[in-house]
Design an enzyme around this catalytic site. Structure first.
Site, PDB file in Angstrom:
ATOM      1  N   ALA A  99       0.806  -1.221   0.000  1.00  0.00           N
ATOM      2  CA  ALA A  99       0.000   0.000   0.000  1.00  0.00           C
ATOM      3  C   ALA A  99       0.840   1.271   0.000  1.00  0.00           C
ATOM      4  O   ALA A  99       0.424   2.305  -0.540  1.00  0.00           O
ATOM      5  CB  ALA A  99      -0.940  -0.002   1.206  1.00  0.00           C
ATOM      6  N   ARG A 135      -2.644   0.352   7.656  1.00  0.00           N
ATOM      7  CA  ARG A 135      -2.186   0.162   9.036  1.00  0.00           C
ATOM      8  C   ARG A 135      -1.388   1.306   9.640  1.00  0.00           C
ATOM      9  O   ARG A 135      -1.051   1.265  10.815  1.00  0.00           O
ATOM     10  CB  ARG A 135      -1.372  -1.138   9.140  1.00  0.00           C
ATOM     11  CG  ARG A 135      -2.229  -2.358   8.956  1.00  0.00           C
ATOM     12  CD  ARG A 135      -1.439  -3.642   8.854  1.00  0.00           C
ATOM     13  NE  ARG A 135      -2.348  -4.760   8.778  1.00  0.00           N
ATOM     14  CZ  ARG A 135      -2.999  -5.132   7.686  1.00  0.00           C
ATOM     15  NH1 ARG A 135      -2.807  -4.461   6.567  1.00  0.00           N
ATOM     16  NH2 ARG A 135      -3.827  -6.153   7.690  1.00  0.00           N
ATOM     17  N   GLN A 147       0.296  -5.873  -3.935  1.00  0.00           N
ATOM     18  CA  GLN A 147      -0.843  -6.132  -3.068  1.00  0.00           C
ATOM     19  C   GLN A 147      -1.935  -5.090  -3.289  1.00  0.00           C
ATOM     20  O   GLN A 147      -3.007  -5.183  -2.710  1.00  0.00           O
ATOM     21  CB  GLN A 147      -0.394  -6.091  -1.598  1.00  0.00           C
ATOM     22  CG  GLN A 147       0.641  -7.144  -1.245  1.00  0.00           C
ATOM     23  CD  GLN A 147       1.129  -7.004   0.179  1.00  0.00           C
ATOM     24  OE1 GLN A 147       0.402  -7.324   1.121  1.00  0.00           O
ATOM     25  NE2 GLN A 147       2.344  -6.523   0.358  1.00  0.00           N
ATOM     26  N   HIS A 153      -4.139  -9.236  -4.863  1.00  0.00           N
ATOM     27  CA  HIS A 153      -5.446  -8.992  -4.252  1.00  0.00           C
ATOM     28  C   HIS A 153      -6.498  -8.510  -5.244  1.00  0.00           C
ATOM     29  O   HIS A 153      -7.536  -7.983  -4.834  1.00  0.00           O
ATOM     30  CB  HIS A 153      -5.294  -7.985  -3.107  1.00  0.00           C
ATOM     31  CG  HIS A 153      -4.439  -8.500  -1.984  1.00  0.00           C
ATOM     32  ND1 HIS A 153      -3.670  -7.688  -1.177  1.00  0.00           N
ATOM     33  CD2 HIS A 153      -4.208  -9.773  -1.550  1.00  0.00           C
ATOM     34  CE1 HIS A 153      -3.020  -8.419  -0.292  1.00  0.00           C
ATOM     35  NE2 HIS A 153      -3.325  -9.696  -0.508  1.00  0.00           N
ATOM     36  N   SER A 179       4.723  -3.437   5.088  1.00  0.00           N
ATOM     37  CA  SER A 179       5.271  -3.764   6.405  1.00  0.00           C
ATOM     38  C   SER A 179       5.619  -5.243   6.525  1.00  0.00           C
ATOM     39  O   SER A 179       6.248  -5.656   7.495  1.00  0.00           O
ATOM     40  CB  SER A 179       4.259  -3.386   7.490  1.00  0.00           C
ATOM     41  OG  SER A 179       3.020  -4.041   7.253  1.00  0.00           O
ATOM     42  N   ILE A 217       8.959   5.562  -0.858  1.00  0.00           N
ATOM     43  CA  ILE A 217       9.491   4.841  -2.015  1.00  0.00           C
ATOM     44  C   ILE A 217       9.617   5.730  -3.259  1.00  0.00           C
ATOM     45  O   ILE A 217      10.516   5.550  -4.072  1.00  0.00           O
ATOM     46  CB  ILE A 217       8.644   3.585  -2.307  1.00  0.00           C
ATOM     47  CG1 ILE A 217       9.349   2.704  -3.338  1.00  0.00           C
ATOM     48  CG2 ILE A 217       7.231   3.940  -2.734  1.00  0.00           C
ATOM     49  CD1 ILE A 217       8.787   1.322  -3.433  1.00  0.00           C
TER      50      ILE A 217
END
Length: 241
Positions: free
Chosen positions: A21, A33, A102, A120, A195, A235
């Protein structure tokens, strides 16, 4: 691009990128998160977000599911950021063998990447739970195609479901195998914006047998001790110009 990452990229013969994410937060799509993520945000639904985006909730409370889904997981105006564009450029150079993501936003493809394994699923694909007819994002976002906010199939009237992997729903075995094969064959693996605490996706790192493992994330991960290079930064700043 960070000089240390560029050196690893240059000596690699088969580079693979695995992202989460955090790759899309710089496109103003919230993660899950972090302190500003969806799981920490207050909502008026009376249920935790993890339950709202689960398969049982979709089946039992479809109207509420779509209301939350359209407001919190769909960002049709989002645009690729520096990280997406840098990865697309590496593929065009012939340096990047593939991307495993993801994320469900389709921004890697929008940036120009061709080989993207979507663990996903994607918000861009939707399927009728009745007849299997497929639809794009515009169709389900158009209220004219919905009954009480729930998109319906124009063919059979069935409920449409996003081709997104919800909680309590298994990953597609074919897609998972594609990801495993890419990582097994890689001589260098860059992991960014994740993470590495959500399984089975995080466990994919265990299939890596190459020389260089690069971890780019704002916070620590359980795999930092195994990495060739760890960079705790956004990133886009690391991979961008």
């Amino acid at each position: 691009m960070d000089k240390r990452v560029r050196e690893i990229v240059d000596r690699s013969k088969k580079l693979v990128f695995f992202g989460g994410a955090g790759v899309s937060t710089e496109s103003d799509i919230p993660d899950f998160r972090s302190e500003t993520g969806l799981y920490k945000a207050m909502n008026d639904y009376g249920y935790p977000p993890e339950y709202i985006i689960s398969k049982p909730f979709f089946e039992r409370h479809t109207e509420v599911f779509f209301d939350y889904y359209k407001k919190n997981l769909v960002y049709p105006d989002a645009r690729p950021n520096k990280a997406h564009k840098a990865l697309a450029a590496l593929e065009k150079e012939g340096k990047l063998a593939g991307i495993i993501t993801q994320n469900i936003d389709g921004l890697h493809q929008k940036a120009g990447s061709k080989r993207v394994v979507e663990l996903h699923g994607s918000i861009l694909r939707n399927r009728c739970t009745g007849c299997g007819m497929r639809y794009g994002l515009d169709y389900i976002m158009n209220e004219k195609n919905c009954v009480k906010g729930v998109p319906r199939c124009e063919n059979c009237g069935g409920t449409l479901k996003p081709e997104v992997v919800l909680y309590e729903e298994a990953l597609d075995e074919k897609v998972l195998r594609q990801a495993v094969d890419l990582i097994k064959e890689a001589d260098a693996l860059i992991v960014g914006g994740t993470s590495l605490v959500v399984y089975p996706a995080a466990g994919l790192i265990d299939y890596f047998r190459g020389n260089d493992l690069v971890l780019i994330n704002k916070s620590e991960t359980p795999y930092d001790s195994r990495a060739t290079l760890v960079i705790n930064d956004a990133i886009g700043r690391v991979l961008g110009d």
